[in-house]
Design a protein around this motif. Structure first.
Motif, PDB file in Angstrom:
ATOM      1  N   THR A   1       0.814  -1.212   0.000  1.00  0.00           N
ATOM      2  CA  THR A   1       0.000   0.000   0.000  1.00  0.00           C
ATOM      3  C   THR A   1       0.849   1.263   0.000  1.00  0.00           C
ATOM      4  N   LYS A   2       1.837   1.309   0.858  1.00  0.00           N
ATOM      5  CA  LYS A   2       2.626   2.545   1.011  1.00  0.00           C
ATOM      6  C   LYS A   2       3.744   2.680  -0.023  1.00  0.00           C
ATOM      7  N   PHE A   3       4.308   1.558  -0.474  1.00  0.00           N
ATOM      8  CA  PHE A   3       5.482   1.625  -1.343  1.00  0.00           C
ATOM      9  C   PHE A   3       5.303   0.912  -2.683  1.00  0.00           C
ATOM     10  N   GLY A   4       4.144   0.326  -2.942  1.00  0.00           N
ATOM     11  CA  GLY A   4       3.886  -0.337  -4.211  1.00  0.00           C
ATOM     12  C   GLY A   4       4.688  -1.598  -4.444  1.00  0.00           C
ATOM     13  N   VAL A   5       5.110  -2.251  -3.373  1.00  0.00           N
ATOM     14  CA  VAL A   5       5.960  -3.438  -3.476  1.00  0.00           C
ATOM     15  C   VAL A   5       5.211  -4.600  -4.127  1.00  0.00           C
ATOM     16  N   LYS A   6       5.822  -5.145  -5.172  1.00  0.00           N
ATOM     17  CA  LYS A   6       5.282  -6.317  -5.865  1.00  0.00           C
ATOM     18  C   LYS A   6       6.258  -7.491  -5.817  1.00  0.00           C
ATOM     19  N   PHE A   7       7.481  -7.246  -5.339  1.00  0.00           N
ATOM     20  CA  PHE A   7       8.474  -8.318  -5.247  1.00  0.00           C
ATOM     21  C   PHE A   7       8.200  -9.182  -4.023  1.00  0.00           C
ATOM     22  N   VAL A   8       8.919 -10.277  -3.897  1.00  0.00           N
ATOM     23  CA  VAL A   8       8.706 -11.249  -2.824  1.00  0.00           C
ATOM     24  C   VAL A   8       9.070 -10.642  -1.466  1.00  0.00           C
ATOM     25  N   VAL A   9       8.149 -10.773  -0.527  1.00  0.00           N
ATOM     26  CA  VAL A   9       8.414 -10.448   0.872  1.00  0.00           C
ATOM     27  C   VAL A   9       8.455 -11.786   1.600  1.00  0.00           C
ATOM     28  N   LEU A  10       9.629 -12.142   2.035  1.00  0.00           N
ATOM     29  CA  LEU A  10       9.820 -13.425   2.718  1.00  0.00           C
ATOM     30  C   LEU A  10       9.173 -13.389   4.097  1.00  0.00           C
ATOM     31  N   ASP A  11       9.059 -14.551   4.707  1.00  0.00           N
ATOM     32  CA  ASP A  11       8.481 -14.629   6.050  1.00  0.00           C
ATOM     33  C   ASP A  11       9.308 -13.821   7.041  1.00  0.00           C
ATOM     34  N   LYS A  12       8.625 -13.190   7.973  1.00  0.00           N
ATOM     35  CA  LYS A  12       9.292 -12.488   9.065  1.00  0.00           C
ATOM     36  C   LYS A  12      10.123 -13.506   9.842  1.00  0.00           C
ATOM     37  N   THR A  13      11.339 -13.112  10.186  1.00  0.00           N
ATOM     38  CA  THR A  13      12.249 -14.055  10.814  1.00  0.00           C
ATOM     39  C   THR A  13      13.079 -13.375  11.905  1.00  0.00           C
ATOM     40  N   THR A  14      14.027 -14.101  12.430  1.00  0.00           N
ATOM     41  CA  THR A  14      14.934 -13.580  13.459  1.00  0.00           C
ATOM     42  C   THR A  14      16.378 -13.706  12.958  1.00  0.00           C
ATOM     43  N   LEU A  15      17.283 -13.115  13.693  1.00  0.00           N
ATOM     44  CA  LEU A  15      18.681 -13.114  13.270  1.00  0.00           C
ATOM     45  C   LEU A  15      19.350 -14.476  13.363  1.00  0.00           C
ATOM     46  N   ASP A  16      18.699 -15.450  13.993  1.00  0.00           N
ATOM     47  CA  ASP A  16      19.304 -16.779  14.018  1.00  0.00           C
ATOM     48  C   ASP A  16      18.851 -17.648  12.842  1.00  0.00           C
ATOM     49  N   HIS A  17      18.211 -17.035  11.842  1.00  0.00           N
ATOM     50  CA  HIS A  17      17.828 -17.737  10.621  1.00  0.00           C
ATOM     51  C   HIS A  17      19.094 -18.215   9.894  1.00  0.00           C
ATOM     52  N   GLU A  18      18.990 -19.331   9.242  1.00  0.00           N
ATOM     53  CA  GLU A  18      20.097 -19.934   8.497  1.00  0.00           C
ATOM     54  C   GLU A  18      20.745 -18.938   7.523  1.00  0.00           C
ATOM     55  N   PHE A  19      19.941 -18.075   6.917  1.00  0.00           N
ATOM     56  CA  PHE A  19      20.461 -17.098   5.964  1.00  0.00           C
ATOM     57  C   PHE A  19      21.522 -16.212   6.615  1.00  0.00           C
TER      58      PHE A  19
END
Length: 137
Positions: A80-98
């Motif tokens: 709504t605010k920024f017109g984002v159409k790209f992938v928004v991944l799941d909300k996560t924490t800093l201990d994510h594998e990535f």
């Protein structure tokens, strides 16, 4: 290190198949709706529309509690605010594998750039302008 060894998921897209972005550079960044850098989402959307770099937001709430919403609220806000159409991944924490593989961010909107073969290129800090990523692929 290669991005293809990491599993990423999105509430709207399910498991994200990075192979579908074959021969496209990818930038993944830790996002937060209430951060002063959130305006960068517009530049990420521009990169997405040009097809030069595929952005993916990875929301986290660990810096200043600036991403308090749930997954649906986050996606709606970005759209709504920024017109984002790209992938928004799941909300996560800093201990994510990535983050374990590619380095913990030191604030919101750290950018992790991957080349056309999805090999890690470089991590950029929050103040680095998204449009300047083009010079590094």
């Amino acid at each position: 290190m290669n991005l293809n060894t990491v599993t990423l998921s999105s509430a709207s897209s399910g498991l994200v198949n990075l192979g579908s972005y074959y021969k496209k550079p990818i930038v993944i960044f830790n996002s937060a709706s209430l951060c002063s850098y959130t305006s960068q989402l517009k530049d990420f959307q521009t990169l997405y529309e040009t097809g030069k770099i595929i952005p993916m937001a990875m929301p986290t709430n660990e810096f200043g509690q600036q991403e308090p919403g749930n997954q649906i609220e986050i996606v709606q806000h970005y759209n709504t605010k920024f017109g984002v159409k790209f992938v928004v991944l799941d909300k996560t924490t800093l201990d994510h594998e990535f983050f374990t593989k590619f380095g913990n961010p030191d604030w919101n909107f750290n950018k992790y750039l991957f080349d056309v073969g999805h090999n890690f290129v470089q991590k950029f800090d929050a103040g680095f302008k998204p449009m300047d990523l083009i010079n590094h692929v």
